[in-house]
Design a protein around this motif. Structure first.
Motif, short mmCIF file in Angstrom:
data_model
loop_
_atom_site.label_atom_id
_atom_site.label_comp_id
_atom_site.label_asym_id
_atom_site.label_seq_id
_atom_site.Cartn_x
_atom_site.Cartn_y
_atom_site.Cartn_z
N MET A 1 -1.65 2.09 19.95
CA MET A 1 -0.47 2.02 19.28
C MET A 1 -0.43 1.27 18.17
O MET A 1 -0.21 1.51 16.94
N ILE A 2 -1.23 0.19 18.00
CA ILE A 2 -1.60 -0.88 16.82
C ILE A 2 -2.28 -0.07 15.63
O ILE A 2 -1.88 -0.20 14.66
N CYS A 3 -3.19 0.82 16.14
CA CYS A 3 -4.01 1.56 15.28
C CYS A 3 -3.15 2.48 14.47
O CYS A 3 -3.39 2.73 13.35
N VAL A 4 -2.36 3.16 15.06
CA VAL A 4 -1.48 4.13 14.31
C VAL A 4 -0.50 3.39 13.26
O VAL A 4 -0.31 3.96 12.28
N LEU A 5 0.05 2.14 13.71
CA LEU A 5 0.58 1.29 12.92
C LEU A 5 -0.01 1.00 11.69
O LEU A 5 0.63 0.58 10.51
N ALA A 6 -1.38 0.70 11.91
CA ALA A 6 -2.17 0.13 10.91
C ALA A 6 -2.94 1.28 10.10
O ALA A 6 -3.88 0.67 9.33
N ASP A 7 -1.95 2.16 9.97
CA ASP A 7 -2.71 3.36 9.29
C ASP A 7 -4.22 3.86 9.76
O ASP A 7 -4.93 4.44 8.78
N SER A 8 -4.38 3.54 10.90
CA SER A 8 -5.52 4.35 11.25
C SER A 8 -5.75 5.24 12.46
O SER A 8 -5.73 5.04 13.62
N ARG A 9 -4.81 6.36 12.12
CA ARG A 9 -4.19 7.33 13.08
C ARG A 9 -5.12 8.07 13.98
O ARG A 9 -5.10 8.05 14.99
N GLY A 10 -6.48 8.20 13.27
CA GLY A 10 -7.43 8.94 14.15
C GLY A 10 -8.01 8.24 15.19
O GLY A 10 -8.07 8.54 16.41
N ALA A 11 -7.97 6.80 15.20
CA ALA A 11 -8.51 6.00 16.25
C ALA A 11 -7.37 5.89 17.15
O ALA A 11 -7.63 6.00 18.25
N GLY A 12 -6.38 5.66 16.55
CA GLY A 12 -5.02 5.44 17.52
C GLY A 12 -5.17 6.82 18.69
O GLY A 12 -4.73 6.67 19.69
N TYR A 13 -5.27 7.94 17.91
CA TYR A 13 -4.97 9.13 18.95
C TYR A 13 -6.07 9.44 19.68
O TYR A 13 -6.00 9.82 20.82
N GLY A 14 -7.26 8.82 19.23
CA GLY A 14 -8.39 9.19 20.05
C GLY A 14 -8.36 8.26 21.30
O GLY A 14 -8.62 8.69 22.39
N MET A 15 -7.86 6.97 21.25
CA MET A 15 -7.50 5.97 22.29
C MET A 15 -6.52 6.51 22.96
O MET A 15 -6.72 6.29 24.35
N PHE A 16 -5.52 7.18 22.59
CA PHE A 16 -4.55 7.69 23.42
C PHE A 16 -4.81 8.70 24.37
O PHE A 16 -4.62 8.82 25.41
N VAL A 17 -5.58 9.53 23.61
CA VAL A 17 -6.26 10.95 24.49
C VAL A 17 -6.94 10.23 25.49
O VAL A 17 -7.20 10.81 26.56
N ALA A 18 -8.26 9.53 25.05
CA ALA A 18 -8.93 8.90 26.32
C ALA A 18 -8.15 8.20 27.18
O ALA A 18 -8.67 8.39 28.57
N ALA A 19 -7.05 7.38 27.23
CA ALA A 19 -6.29 6.73 28.24
C ALA A 19 -5.80 7.84 29.10
O ALA A 19 -5.57 7.58 30.20
N VAL A 20 -5.30 8.94 28.56
CA VAL A 20 -4.70 10.07 29.38
C VAL A 20 -5.75 10.74 30.09
O VAL A 20 -5.57 11.04 31.25
#
Length: 113
Positions: A1-20
């Motif tokens: 979530m922090i990555c998305v807020l910090a304008d690093s959406r690719g890393a944020g989405y990647g971590m979310f998918v990995a967590a799921v």
């Protein structure tokens, strides 16, 4: 979530998918590994007992264990559990594989441990 807020959406989405996905992949991997490693338990087995210990034979392997190697034997309703040291599990024998007379004889031998 922090990555998305910090304008690093690719890393944020990647971590979310990995967590799921991780719990599903981990469960599948553990089941696959367990099936391979415990397949030897579901084959015909011959047990040979002597005063020194016992031997387990299957088509794939032969394993010997001396009674002197064991530090502790736990006798349960369904199994004898063997330990080296206080907590290191070494093996087991199912009680149902023996007649009541053989179980009594083994209880006498293993009770000394």
């Amino acid at each position: 979530m922090i990555c998305v807020l910090a304008d690093s959406r690719g890393a944020g989405y990647g971590m979310f998918v990995a967590a799921v996905i991780t719990p599903f992949v981990l469960t599948w991997s553990l089941r696959r590994t367990a099936r391979r490693q415990f397949a030897y338990l579901c084959v015909p087995t011959t047990l040979h007992f002597t005063a020194d210990g016992y031997e387990v034979r299957t088509a794939q392997q032969t394993m010997s264990l001396r009674w002197s190697f064991l530090d502790r034997v736990v006798t349960g309703e369904e199994f004898w559990l063997f330990f080296k040291g206080k907590k290191q599990f070494t093996g087991f024998l199912p009680r149902r594989a023996f007649t009541p007379e053989q179980q009594a004889a083994l209880d006498a031998v293993l009770g000394a441990k």
